[in-house]
Design an enzyme around this catalytic site. Structure first.
Site, short mmCIF file in Angstrom:
data_model
loop_
_atom_site.label_atom_id
_atom_site.label_comp_id
_atom_site.label_asym_id
_atom_site.label_seq_id
_atom_site.Cartn_x
_atom_site.Cartn_y
_atom_site.Cartn_z
NE ARG A 65 0.62 35.75 -36.52
CZ ARG A 65 0.80 36.52 -37.33
NH1 ARG A 65 0.08 37.54 -37.82
NH2 ARG A 65 1.66 37.06 -36.73
CD GLU A 90 -5.02 35.41 -37.73
OE1 GLU A 90 -4.99 35.30 -38.94
OE2 GLU A 90 -4.75 36.13 -36.68
NE ARG A 122 -5.24 39.59 -47.39
CZ ARG A 122 -5.10 41.09 -46.63
NH1 ARG A 122 -3.83 41.09 -47.77
NH2 ARG A 122 -5.66 41.48 -45.90
CG HIS A 123 -5.86 35.13 -44.39
ND1 HIS A 123 -6.05 35.89 -44.95
CD2 HIS A 123 -4.96 36.30 -43.22
CE1 HIS A 123 -6.40 37.13 -44.12
NE2 HIS A 123 -5.59 37.09 -43.12
CD GLU A 130 -0.47 43.01 -43.03
OE1 GLU A 130 0.73 42.89 -42.44
OE2 GLU A 130 -1.31 43.20 -42.65
CB SER A 155 2.24 44.43 -39.37
OG SER A 155 1.40 44.40 -40.06
NE ARG A 185 -0.32 37.87 -46.33
CZ ARG A 185 -2.01 38.12 -45.36
NH1 ARG A 185 -1.30 39.28 -45.71
NH2 ARG A 185 -2.36 37.96 -44.68
#
Length: 560
Positions: free
Chosen positions: A323, A325, A331-332, A479, A482, A534
């Site tokens: 990712r 991002e 948590r990323h 989370e 998903s 996670r």
């Protein structure tokens, strides 16, 4: 009569003599040079004498065959079996064992006695090196053992003995090893960037940290920062807590595989390369692929769905997810490990949701109940208190609520949340606290998310298109997955793509092969993608996902 030139000759000679005296060494310089020479000669004699004494000591050392560096591969051959330190908790008195372990600590108590702490993975034992004994251990051997650099790897043979008092500084408290012979397999550097023993203490929990230097705690002991740990991951990874964390990570992967095998899933290995930026084009890493461009995939989502279109009714895989991002949060990551599954739906999409819940309950309950996982969790709990405090309801089913019910719980608690807005991180954490207090659980699922906050391939609820047949899984209010029912009808999928913001072309090179899979007919299906890092982070309550990742990648870290 002498000429003018003749009369100048004596004065010139005197001037030249005077200039020559200026260039000659002074008496002080000569004395200094003599002293330096004398000093060098004494140092050489002293070095020669020390070398002679060393050679003489070595010649007189009756134990020189019992210790020292292993010189060749043939020296490393061991005729008898090896014992792991993990097997010494229930050893027998006077049992002779040979272990390969690291020097965790070494100190000379006296000329006749040295103590070592040997470490293998998370296990440690005290070793005693004492002059004399049946094998004739020498003082030279005692001195050599006490001077072995920390983190060096040795092969030690000795007798297991019960100490007069329990050894509280090691994990094996009821036994110690009395050394008979010890050989150096691999020597560590004398100066290490961080000490493993310092990494064993709890790191700063709330760290806005770009520092590489250890700080001192209230007791004057070094506290190694997160950055310093990650910059020296090989050393940091040797601590008992990290050994336990990554063994638990392996355990989660194995439990995932167990459950998938029990439920007849087919393991697939999809590509991590794509010829176009898919899933909307945002957040992908572009790479050079020969003479063209390629992209690292954001997930195996499209490939899983295409496998379903191949008539593979249940598929799963474990693999890296990328990712792009610029998220610098606890948590990323820009690369993490995904636990993905996809399955055909027979009657209702809740078949998939229920399956995912059962999967997570299987993983969590086994982590809590299997003896080995319980032991590992206790090791982590010593550094990260609360690691073993994960709550689950006693029922076999997970706590489940709709998105509308989640919003209602938040609003009732005085936390404003919108019925058609995605939940923010603070809202998710607040909901986690509410669920723990109200339902005594740290794991729960939220169903029926608004369609506007889900990807284009998510199936809308036929009864209410404003909401979707989608769900998220949460641990400790954060989370971890998903998932959703996917659109399997070709025309509906193309319409959703064209209506996307920004619009997507289902016939473009990036999507054509994906959409064609549904053009040829595909069964109703759904699935989800779990984040392994996670799951591990939130099960153990670790303060940062980087503690749950062996070599983390984030916007500011590309090494080691």
């Amino acid at each position: 009569m002498a000429s003018q030139a003749d009369r100048e000759l004596p004065s010139r000679a005197k001037q030249e003599e005077k200039e020559g005296d200026t260039n000659a060494p002074s008496k002080n310089a000569l004395k200094k040079a003599a002293k330096e020479k004398e000093k060098a000669e004494k140092a050489a004699k002293r070095q020669e004498l020390e070398q002679q004494q060393k050679e003489q000591a070595e010649a007189n050392d009756t134990a020189k065959h019992l210790y020292g560096p292993i010189q060749s591969a043939s020296d490393r051959r061991q005729t008898q079996g090896f014992t792991e330190l993990a097997g010494l908790y229930d050893a027998k008195e006077d049992q002779e064992v040979t272990v390969d372990a690291r020097i965790h600590n070494a100190r000379v108590q006296s000329a006749k006695l040295a103590f070592l702490v040997l470490r293998e993975e998370a296990h440690t034992i005290q070793a005693v090196v004492a002059e004399g004994g049946p094998h004739g251990i020498s003082r030279q051997m005692v001195k050599w053992c006490g001077g072995i650099n920390a983190e060096s790897i040795v092969r030690a043979t000795g007798l297991v003995k019960q100490p007069k008092e329990p050894v509280t500084s090691t994990s094996i408290t009821n036994f110690e090893l009395h050394i008979e012979s010890i050989y150096l397999i691999s020597e560590a550097a004398q100066m290490l960037p961080v000490q493993v023993k310092d990494c064993m203490r709890a790191p700063p929990m709330n760290e806005e940290d770009s520092k590489n230097e250890p700080e001192m705690d209230s007791q004057g002991l070094p506290v190694v920062s997160l950055n310093a740990r990650l910059n020296n991951r090989v050393l940091d990874g040797r601590t008992a807590a990290n050994q336990a964390i990554f063994q638990l990570q392996s355990g989660i992967s194995n439990l995932f595989i167990e459950f998938m095998n029990q439920n007849h899933f087919t393991w697939i290995n999809s590509s991590r390369l794509a010829g176009a930026a898919t899933e909307g084009g945002a957040g992908v890493f572009e790479i050079k692929y020969f003479e063209t461009k390629a992209y690292l995939t954001q997930s195996p989502q499209f490939f899983k769905q295409m496998a379903i279109a191949m008539d593979m009714k249940r598929v799963c895989e474990i693999g890296p997810v990328f990712r792009a991002e610029n998220s610098n949060t606890h948590r990323h990551l820009t690369e993490f490990t995904g636990l993905d599954f996809e399955m055909v739906i027979k009657n209702d999409y809740h078949e998939v949701l229920s399956f995912g819940e059962k999967l997570m309950l299987y993983i969590i309950r086994n982590l809590q109940e299997r003896a080995e996982f319980k032991r590992l969790t206790k090791v982590v709990d010593q550094v990260f208190p609360g690691a073993g405090d994960f709550k689950l309801p006693s029922e076999d089913s997970a706590a489940r609520l709709t998105f509308a019910e989640a919003v209602k719980l938040l609003n009732e608690a005085g936390i404003e949340a919108g019925e058609f807005d995605d939940l923010s991180t603070p809202q998710e954490k607040a909901l986690g606290r509410i669920m723990r207090e109200k339902y005594s659980t740290d794991f729960y699922t939220i169903d029926k998310y608004p369609s506007a906050v889900r990807p284009f391939y998510t199936m809308p609820d036929p009864a209410n298109p404003q909401v979707s047949n989608s769900y998220d899984f949460f641990m400790r209010g954060q989370e971890i997955m998903s998932g959703a029912q996917r659109i399997h009808d070709y025309k509906q999928l193309c319409e959703r793509m064209r209506a996307n913001d920004p619009p997507l072309d289902p016939l473009s090179e990036g999507f054509r092969h994906y959409t064609d899979a549904f053009k040829y007919g595909c069964a109703p299906h759904g699935g989800g993608g779990l984040g392994l890092n996670r799951i591990l982070q939130f099960y153990l309550g670790l303060p940062d996902i980087r503690f749950a990742t062996m070599f983390p990648r984030d916007p500011g870290r590309l090494a080691p």
